[in-house]
Design an enzyme around this catalytic site. Structure first.
Site, PDB file in Angstrom:
ATOM      1  N   SER A  11       8.533  20.560 -35.598  1.00  0.00           N
ATOM      2  CA  SER A  11       7.539  21.532 -35.140  1.00  0.00           C
ATOM      3  C   SER A  11       7.944  22.015 -33.757  1.00  0.00           C
ATOM      4  O   SER A  11       8.648  21.317 -33.016  1.00  0.00           O
ATOM      5  CB  SER A  11       6.155  20.877 -35.062  1.00  0.00           C
ATOM      6  OG  SER A  11       5.215  21.693 -34.403  1.00  0.00           O
ATOM      7  N   TYR A  21       0.260  14.429 -31.422  1.00  0.00           N
ATOM      8  CA  TYR A  21       1.107  15.121 -32.386  1.00  0.00           C
ATOM      9  C   TYR A  21       2.448  15.495 -31.756  1.00  0.00           C
ATOM     10  O   TYR A  21       3.505  15.339 -32.382  1.00  0.00           O
ATOM     11  CB  TYR A  21       0.389  16.374 -32.896  1.00  0.00           C
ATOM     12  CG  TYR A  21       1.161  17.156 -33.929  1.00  0.00           C
ATOM     13  CD1 TYR A  21       1.590  16.557 -35.117  1.00  0.00           C
ATOM     14  CD2 TYR A  21       1.460  18.503 -33.733  1.00  0.00           C
ATOM     15  CE1 TYR A  21       2.293  17.275 -36.071  1.00  0.00           C
ATOM     16  CE2 TYR A  21       2.158  19.230 -34.686  1.00  0.00           C
ATOM     17  CZ  TYR A  21       2.577  18.610 -35.850  1.00  0.00           C
ATOM     18  OH  TYR A  21       3.278  19.335 -36.790  1.00  0.00           O
TER      19      TYR A  21
END
Length: 243
Positions: free
Chosen positions: A129, A142
């Site tokens: 990501s 995250y």
């Protein structure tokens, strides 16, 4: 027929990638926790369904046994985000869940399948990501999980420099899928919709799957180390045009 394995194949980027690789001529092993979904997907694309929780050593061992001695492509897609609290209010259970899936689970799958990938001269594609690039408010857990996954990518590429295995990473920015934001906000659709509010065309799962397929089908000597993919409206992680 070459074989590809996609983790987290029950929805979103994983399901789209499985469909795309099948269209490219791969026999696709579809792995995810939700057996009913991966069984339906496998039936649709003439693939193989394996119910697998990548946080379970037993499940991953069974997955490796199902794959067998050779594997041409591994797409490490399973993972996801949970919560958006600041560090001062961190839900550490959620942090442990994100680390267990994005980092440790992905490493567990990679370790188990590495002999088969080496035997085939295969490719591993990690779906990380843009969150791996730097932290943002509410995203520390995250971001840490995805940055940790990137560390595995970078170390593995160096460790296998003399082996016939390609190690690649795709870093999606804003992608609107059926479940990513809903999972992050525990099913709160209003909060999930706000993530994409005013953005004319966020990426879709198919956009990312198209790029993953391109990476997987390059010649064996071509390694696309890292690709960042964002919608045009997202100039950077923190700068998004909302009309």
């Amino acid at each position: 027929m070459p074989t590809a394995l996609v983790t987290g194949a029950s929805s979103g980027i994983g399901a789209a990638t499985a469909r795309r690789l099948a269209a490219e001529g791969f026999r696709v092993v579809c792995a995810a926790r939700r057996a009913d979904r991966v069984e339906a997907l496998a039936a649709e694309i003439d693939g193989v369904a394996v119910a697998c929780d990548i946080t379970s050593a037993d499940d991953v061992a069974r997955l490796a046994a199902e794959v067998g001695d050779t594997l041409d492509v591994l797409v490490n897609n399973a993972g996801g985000a949970v919560g958006l609290e600041p560090v001062a209010e961190a839900d550490l259970d959620a942090w442990e869940q994100m680390l267990a899936t994005n980092l440790i689970g992905t490493t567990r799958v990679t370790k188990a399948l590495l002999p088969a990938l080496t035997a085939a001269g295969g490719a591993i594609i990690f779906v990380t990501s843009t969150a791996a690039d730097w932290g943002y408010e509410g995203g520390a857990g995250y971001c840490a999980a995805k940055a940790g996954e990137r560390a595995v990518v970078e170390a593995l590429r160096l460790e296998l420099f003399d082996q016939p295995v390609r190690i690649m990473e795709i870093c999606p920015g804003m992608v609107r899928t059926d479940e990513f934001a809903l999972t992050r906000f525990a099913g709160d659709k209003e909060k999930a919709d706000k993530v994409y509010a005013g953005v004319d065309e966020p990426l879709t799962a198919d956009d990312v799957a198209d790029t993953i397929s391109f990476m997987a089908t390059r010649p064996a000597h071509v390694n696309l180390d890292r690709i960042t993919i964002r919608p045009r409206a997202q100039a950077a992680q923190y700068k998004v045009f909302r009309g």
